[in-house]
Design a protein around this motif. Structure first.
Motif, PDB file in Angstrom:
ATOM      1  N   TRP A   6     -33.931  -6.118  10.861  1.00 56.91           N
ATOM      2  CA  TRP A   6     -35.391  -6.050  10.871  1.00 56.91           C
ATOM      3  C   TRP A   6     -35.665  -4.652  11.396  1.00 56.91           C
ATOM      4  O   TRP A   6     -35.299  -4.332  12.534  1.00 56.91           O
ATOM      5  CB  TRP A   6     -35.853  -7.129  11.817  1.00 56.91           C
ATOM      6  N   THR A  26     -40.932 -11.074  20.837  1.00 54.28           N
ATOM      7  CA  THR A  26     -39.593 -11.159  21.434  1.00 54.28           C
ATOM      8  C   THR A  26     -39.122 -12.603  21.479  1.00 54.28           C
ATOM      9  O   THR A  26     -37.973 -12.901  21.146  1.00 54.28           O
ATOM     10  CB  THR A  26     -39.604 -10.541  22.846  1.00 54.28           C
ATOM     11  N   ILE A  29     -38.377 -13.781  17.827  1.00 54.01           N
ATOM     12  CA  ILE A  29     -37.144 -13.171  17.310  1.00 54.01           C
ATOM     13  C   ILE A  29     -35.926 -13.846  17.927  1.00 54.01           C
ATOM     14  O   ILE A  29     -34.985 -14.217  17.215  1.00 54.01           O
ATOM     15  CB  ILE A  29     -37.181 -11.647  17.544  1.00 54.01           C
ATOM     16  N   GLY A  34     -32.317 -13.584  16.543  1.00 52.67           N
ATOM     17  CA  GLY A  34     -32.409 -12.129  16.504  1.00 52.67           C
ATOM     18  C   GLY A  34     -32.071 -11.499  17.848  1.00 52.67           C
ATOM     19  O   GLY A  34     -32.372 -12.064  18.895  1.00 52.67           O
ATOM     20  N   ALA A  57     -33.688  -4.911  14.934  1.00 56.05           N
ATOM     21  CA  ALA A  57     -33.153  -6.188  15.417  1.00 56.05           C
ATOM     22  C   ALA A  57     -32.163  -6.715  14.391  1.00 56.05           C
ATOM     23  O   ALA A  57     -32.334  -6.509  13.187  1.00 56.05           O
ATOM     24  CB  ALA A  57     -34.278  -7.203  15.632  1.00 56.05           C
ATOM     25  N   PHE A  59     -30.249 -10.065  12.797  1.00 58.98           N
ATOM     26  CA  PHE A  59     -30.379 -11.515  12.604  1.00 58.98           C
ATOM     27  C   PHE A  59     -29.115 -12.047  11.945  1.00 58.98           C
ATOM     28  O   PHE A  59     -28.409 -11.304  11.261  1.00 58.98           O
ATOM     29  CB  PHE A  59     -31.577 -11.827  11.702  1.00 58.98           C
ATOM     30  N   ALA A  65     -34.165 -13.925   9.285  1.00 60.90           N
ATOM     31  CA  ALA A  65     -35.169 -12.886   9.542  1.00 60.90           C
ATOM     32  C   ALA A  65     -36.492 -13.242   8.870  1.00 60.90           C
ATOM     33  O   ALA A  65     -37.560 -13.086   9.469  1.00 60.90           O
ATOM     34  CB  ALA A  65     -34.667 -11.527   9.056  1.00 60.90           C
ATOM     35  N   CYS A  68     -38.180 -16.116  10.683  1.00 56.58           N
ATOM     36  CA  CYS A  68     -38.826 -15.606  11.888  1.00 56.58           C
ATOM     37  C   CYS A  68     -40.178 -15.013  11.545  1.00 56.58           C
ATOM     38  O   CYS A  68     -41.192 -15.330  12.173  1.00 56.58           O
ATOM     39  CB  CYS A  68     -37.934 -14.566  12.561  1.00 56.58           C
ATOM     40  N   TYR A  69     -40.205 -14.140  10.550  1.00 56.11           N
ATOM     41  CA  TYR A  69     -41.454 -13.472  10.179  1.00 56.11           C
ATOM     42  C   TYR A  69     -42.539 -14.485   9.819  1.00 56.11           C
ATOM     43  O   TYR A  69     -43.694 -14.322  10.189  1.00 56.11           O
ATOM     44  CB  TYR A  69     -41.235 -12.508   9.003  1.00 56.11           C
ATOM     45  N   TYR A  74     -44.318 -16.106  15.408  1.00 56.77           N
ATOM     46  CA  TYR A  74     -44.399 -14.688  15.054  1.00 56.77           C
ATOM     47  C   TYR A  74     -45.756 -14.352  14.453  1.00 56.77           C
ATOM     48  O   TYR A  74     -46.309 -13.290  14.721  1.00 56.77           O
ATOM     49  CB  TYR A  74     -43.270 -14.243  14.112  1.00 56.77           C
TER      50      TYR A  74
END
Length: 96
Positions: A6, A26, A29, A34, A57, A59, A65, A68-69, A74
């Motif tokens: 990332w 944080t 992630i 991550g 970062a 993953f 990843a 997460c996004y 997030y």
């Protein structure tokens, strides 16, 4: 499955709001496996548009990843970054 990175290039325009983003991001992630490899350290821009803050970062996978996004946590964080920063973000799969 290859790991993924990332990579964010950021210009912060509202420090207080961006710090709220960073704290929540944080958590998101870490929850998706991550780990930070670089986070705002020194950088030397050689080509393209420079941003004062750069973040990398790692993953476990591109899917992690992306998850997460798109996660609720997030996206909550992202609400603080929008309007508080100019950002470029790419998720990239590592070589296998």
């Amino acid at each position: 499955m290859p790991e993924a990175f990332w990579i964010a290039h950021v210009t912060v325009t509202d420090e207080a709001a961006y710090m709220t983003y960073a704290a929540i991001a944080t958590e998101a992630i870490a929850a998706h496996g991550g780990t930070f490899l670089a986070r705002g350290g020194r950088a030397v821009q050689k080509e393209g548009r420079a941003h004062p803050r750069n973040v990398v970062a790692r993953f476990p996978s591109l899917e992690a990843a992306e998850a997460c996004y798109h996660s609720e946590r997030y996206q909550e964080a992202l609400g603080f970054a929008k309007g508080a920063s100019e950002r470029d973000l790419v998720l990239i799969e590592a070589l296998d």
